[in-house]
Design an enzyme around this catalytic site. Sequence first.
Site, PDB file in Angstrom:
ATOM      1  N   PHE A  56      50.260  49.419  31.655  1.00 61.58           N
ATOM      2  CA  PHE A  56      50.042  48.252  32.515  1.00 61.58           C
ATOM      3  C   PHE A  56      51.180  47.261  32.279  1.00 61.58           C
ATOM      4  O   PHE A  56      51.292  46.677  31.197  1.00 61.58           O
ATOM      5  CB  PHE A  56      48.696  47.626  32.156  1.00 61.58           C
ATOM      6  CG  PHE A  56      48.254  46.483  33.037  1.00 61.58           C
ATOM      7  CD1 PHE A  56      47.813  46.705  34.324  1.00 61.58           C
ATOM      8  CD2 PHE A  56      48.247  45.183  32.551  1.00 61.58           C
ATOM      9  CE1 PHE A  56      47.364  45.654  35.123  1.00 61.58           C
ATOM     10  CE2 PHE A  56      47.805  44.132  33.328  1.00 61.58           C
ATOM     11  CZ  PHE A  56      47.366  44.369  34.622  1.00 61.58           C
ATOM     12  N   THR A  77      53.348  41.597  31.523  1.00 62.26           N
ATOM     13  CA  THR A  77      54.074  40.605  30.723  1.00 62.26           C
ATOM     14  C   THR A  77      55.581  40.731  30.896  1.00 62.26           C
ATOM     15  O   THR A  77      56.123  41.843  30.986  1.00 62.26           O
ATOM     16  CB  THR A  77      53.700  40.766  29.240  1.00 62.26           C
ATOM     17  OG1 THR A  77      52.295  40.594  29.102  1.00 62.26           O
ATOM     18  CG2 THR A  77      54.413  39.751  28.373  1.00 62.26           C
ATOM     19  N   PRO A 113      59.598  38.538  29.814  1.00 67.66           N
ATOM     20  CA  PRO A 113      60.189  37.579  28.872  1.00 67.66           C
ATOM     21  C   PRO A 113      59.813  36.138  29.165  1.00 67.66           C
ATOM     22  O   PRO A 113      59.660  35.329  28.245  1.00 67.66           O
ATOM     23  CB  PRO A 113      61.699  37.817  29.035  1.00 67.66           C
ATOM     24  CG  PRO A 113      61.819  39.243  29.473  1.00 67.66           C
ATOM     25  CD  PRO A 113      60.623  39.488  30.338  1.00 67.66           C
ATOM     26  N   GLY A 117      53.976  35.423  30.351  1.00 64.84           N
ATOM     27  CA  GLY A 117      52.943  36.094  29.583  1.00 64.84           C
ATOM     28  C   GLY A 117      51.599  35.532  29.998  1.00 64.84           C
ATOM     29  O   GLY A 117      50.945  36.019  30.912  1.00 64.84           O
ATOM     30  N   GLU A 146      46.109  40.531  25.733  1.00 70.53           N
ATOM     31  CA  GLU A 146      45.055  40.393  26.760  1.00 70.53           C
ATOM     32  C   GLU A 146      44.521  38.962  26.815  1.00 70.53           C
ATOM     33  O   GLU A 146      43.342  38.721  27.068  1.00 70.53           O
ATOM     34  CB  GLU A 146      43.933  41.414  26.525  1.00 70.53           C
ATOM     35  CG  GLU A 146      44.474  42.832  26.527  1.00 70.53           C
ATOM     36  CD  GLU A 146      43.587  43.838  27.229  1.00 70.53           C
ATOM     37  OE1 GLU A 146      42.682  43.432  27.981  1.00 70.53           O
ATOM     38  OE2 GLU A 146      43.813  45.032  27.041  1.00 70.53           O
TER      39      GLU A 146
END
Length: 381
Positions: A122, A125, A127, A130, A363
């Site tokens: 998945f 995210t 750099p 996030g 998560e």
Amino acid sequence: MPLDPETFELLRSGVARFVTERLIPREEEVVEHNAVPADVVAEMRDLGLFGLAIDEEHGGLGLGMEEEVGVVLELGRASPAFRSVAGTNIGIGSQALVIAGTPEQRRRYLPPLASGELIGSFALTEPEAGSDALSLRTTARRDGDDYILNGTKRYITNAPTAGLFTVMARTAPERRADAISCFLVPAGTPGLHLGQPDRKMGQRGALTCDVVFEECRVPADALLGGQEGNGFRTAMKVLDKGRLHIAALCVGAADRLIEETLRYARERRQFGQAIGEFQLVQAMLADSQAEAYAARCMVLDAARLRDRGAATTMQAACAKMFASEMVGRVADRAVQIFGGAGYMAEYPVERFYRDVRLFRLFEGTTQIQQLVIAREMLKAA
């Protein structure tokens, strides 16, 4: 459909034996080689662990949420690397397809994901994106019958071994939910490049790396659900479920830490008696047991609510926040009770102390869970 209780108990007890007899004895091997042995992965496939949350029509076990967390509570007792091998197929690597895939996309990808033949990953995210998923910069521009992806994804779980990437990319420049779409990109697609595996504080054997897209061309049927703009909302639904899964994993790890600590407290002697006889040590043991029990109750309650069709965004965030913070405290107490030995790599509590630190970050960090909980409270009020 959920399994009948007798069949599920056979599965749960089988996984518990597998963890005790096959996984825990090989934890050091995983640390040494930074990989889960191939024969262990094959056994995990045979047990059906890759397809826990994929329906029977597509080759999975089709477990309900309460059943899934029941299995994960057992898997959590071993090094997180073992669970991670199948974790993306159980959760974030398959659930976008389950939630929003077209019938053809499900037929094509879910059976090999359920069997473990294909590893899903998945890719959300980045750099610069996030916790703030709406700020992602990876783009997907339409070019005739294709889309062309450009951008970099970071810390992507199982990317080094993945055969399929579920990629969130921007199909419109505006900062809004429907500007984000989702694409199914097979490994080996020209323009898809992998970075070197990351060197992490802990969780050796659970591999992550950068995933880079450079003019990566995919056909229009790679668009999840055949519809632009559903990526962000699908990702949030996937994460709701994933947070319960991770919360259960934290409880399993806490159970293992308590088990190791109890054993040591009964065997280690100081001042002429086992250290478990000292009340200050007993207080730490009791705090750990009470917090692990509370987290278990939260996870099971939220899972049952989800199985009944209730919205569980707040409950999942509560469980993930509490359980991930809880296991950090349990790990810290374990090291404290072990004393100097707890700082030594020969005991598993040292490794778990580093491994469980990640659960407060991925998560959704603890702080993001707090925002989600408060938002849901205000919405309900």
